[in-house]
Scaffold this motif. Sequence first.
Motif, PDB file in Angstrom:
ATOM      1  N   GLU A 159       0.834  -1.218   0.000  1.00 39.72           N
ATOM      2  CA  GLU A 159       0.000   0.000   0.000  1.00 39.72           C
ATOM      3  C   GLU A 159       0.861   1.256   0.000  1.00 39.72           C
ATOM      4  OE1 GLU A 159      -0.566  -2.627   1.982  1.00 39.72           O
ATOM      5  OE2 GLU A 159      -2.366  -3.311   0.927  1.00 39.72           O
ATOM      6  N   GLN A 160       1.945   1.216   0.799  1.00 31.66           N
ATOM      7  CA  GLN A 160       2.827   2.399   0.860  1.00 31.66           C
ATOM      8  C   GLN A 160       3.491   2.644  -0.500  1.00 31.66           C
ATOM      9  OE1 GLN A 160       5.029   0.917   4.214  1.00 31.66           O
ATOM     10  NE2 GLN A 160       4.603   2.795   5.387  1.00 31.66           N
ATOM     11  N   ILE A 161       3.892   1.548  -1.138  1.00 41.03           N
ATOM     12  CA  ILE A 161       4.550   1.690  -2.450  1.00 41.03           C
ATOM     13  C   ILE A 161       3.562   2.252  -3.465  1.00 41.03           C
ATOM     14  CG2 ILE A 161       5.589   0.404  -4.370  1.00 41.03           C
ATOM     15  CD1 ILE A 161       6.939  -1.375  -2.317  1.00 41.03           C
ATOM     16  N   GLN A 162       2.336   1.713  -3.447  1.00 37.47           N
ATOM     17  CA  GLN A 162       1.328   2.205  -4.409  1.00 37.47           C
ATOM     18  C   GLN A 162       1.048   3.702  -4.174  1.00 37.47           C
ATOM     19  OE1 GLN A 162      -2.096  -0.194  -5.122  1.00 37.47           O
ATOM     20  NE2 GLN A 162      -3.264   1.487  -6.001  1.00 37.47           N
ATOM     21  N   LYS A 163       0.971   4.077  -2.883  1.00 30.92           N
ATOM     22  CA  LYS A 163       0.689   5.482  -2.558  1.00 30.92           C
ATOM     23  C   LYS A 163       1.844   6.372  -3.077  1.00 30.92           C
ATOM     24  CE  LYS A 163      -0.743   8.316   1.353  1.00 30.92           C
ATOM     25  NZ  LYS A 163       0.407   8.919   2.008  1.00 30.92           N
ATOM     26  N   ALA A 164       3.087   5.885  -2.847  1.00 27.92           N
ATOM     27  CA  ALA A 164       4.251   6.670  -3.295  1.00 27.92           C
ATOM     28  C   ALA A 164       4.240   6.803  -4.818  1.00 27.92           C
ATOM     29  CB  ALA A 164       5.531   5.985  -2.835  1.00 27.92           C
ATOM     30  N   ILE A 165       3.867   5.730  -5.520  1.00 31.12           N
ATOM     31  CA  ILE A 165       3.809   5.760  -6.984  1.00 31.12           C
ATOM     32  C   ILE A 165       2.757   6.761  -7.441  1.00 31.12           C
ATOM     33  CG2 ILE A 165       2.927   4.378  -8.935  1.00 31.12           C
ATOM     34  CD1 ILE A 165       4.777   2.157  -8.120  1.00 31.12           C
ATOM     35  N   GLU A 166       1.612   6.749  -6.788  1.00 30.04           N
ATOM     36  CA  GLU A 166       0.540   7.687  -7.179  1.00 30.04           C
ATOM     37  C   GLU A 166       0.962   9.129  -6.917  1.00 30.04           C
ATOM     38  OE1 GLU A 166      -3.195   4.595  -6.720  1.00 30.04           O
ATOM     39  OE2 GLU A 166      -2.669   5.879  -5.028  1.00 30.04           O
TER      40      GLU A 166
END
Length: 448
Positions: A180-187
């Motif tokens: 989730e943290q990685i996806q948030k950072a990507i967004e």
Amino acid sequence: MSNLVITIDGPAASGKSTVARLLAERLGASFLDTGAMYRAVTLAAIEAGVDMSDEEKLLGVLETGEFQFVVKEGKMAVRIGGVDVTEWIRRPEVTAKARHIASSAKLREKLVRMQRQFAAGEEKIVTEGRDQGTVAFADADVKFYLTADAGERARRRLAELRARGGGEPRPSDGLGESFEQIQKAIEERDKSDEDRAVGPLRPADDAIVIDTTDLGIEEVVEKVLRCVKEKCLKRKSKMRWFRFARWCCRVFCNLFFRIQVYGRENVPDEGAFVLVGNHQSYLDPVFCGIPLERPLYFLARDSLWKNRFFGRLISSVNTIPVKQGKADLSAMRKVIGKLKEGRGVCVFPEGTRSIDGRISPFKPGFGLLCRRGEAAVVPVLIDGAFECWPRHKKIFSRGRIDVCYGKAIPAGEVANMSDRQLAELLTDTLRRMQTKSRIKHGKEPYDY
Ligand code: DC
């Protein structure tokens, strides 16, 4: 000068780096990872303890740092001051702070210049980033935009981090983020890339967009390769057609005119140049272009495209339409793009054909093209075309045409002139060349 430029843009973790590398390998082309350049400056700034919001200091880091970008075993290696930092620039802290470099107009301008210099030395190049097809290589031969949904990209990034970390991510490596943290950072990175004022992330109008969400790397590479091959075939046949059209023009001119050419050696063999001519007849682009081996690009008013057949014909021989009566920014961008690729463009800054054979004062607008395109300027005099085909006559008559290429003004000198100075200098140069030519051929010189 590069013969083939392929750009691949797209958001983080869309697969563009891997695809670009594999594509370059298969095509025997060079590979440029422009993200690595932004990352290298970021790392150097972090190491120097520079305040990331201080643009001038960041610029200093770029200007004084000894950055080296070299392709080694198909990968781009980065050195700063001789030290290999290829792995270090992938650190999460660098990833997070790179947006400061990416959002600075001054730094982007310098980096784009470095990218173009890098490409200029390569025969074929695949370059990847965010703005390669829109800004750095707006006239690239083939442009791709790879995308994938954020969840899929986060999955890929997590797998990559695990592979690099050799197992489960460890917080001490900065690899301890959850999916989730990685996806948030990507967004967040997507938003910062898309929203910045300079070089924002977006597909070029002529880019081929590929959604890689459900595709494996091999499938993407195959798809991209197919598109490149198709485009290259088209380009080859366009080049053949151009040469054939030029040959026809040469035959036509030899049948009806006696063309004498002087100063051909003044036209540079390589690099961007703008051929600036006086305008006497409809045939002037032909007279200027056929003595040269290098293909030229021309400008013409867009109304000529009203006749679709004629429009297609002149487009096929490198003519760019320009809207009449207003500043046509899209045409200007195209011309500047051609110059930045190191090509030659021919302009007639009087704006219209001469009414009496005299050279009217040049309109200064072309100066901007020359400066922005970092082009040398070559004056070209056409003498005799007015006698053969003055604007009040419907059809031409036979006669002698002299085409004289004058001494080139180097791009560095052009850069230091105002539009008006350049226009006055060229008007004056061509009038003097015309007087000399007319006296030499026993014709009455014009009064200026
Ligand atoms: O593709 P990457 O993750 O290595 O890019 C690193 C950073 O550089 C990222 O913040 C986007 C930015 N970048 C850019 O603004 N323009 C480019 N042509 C390439 C990268």
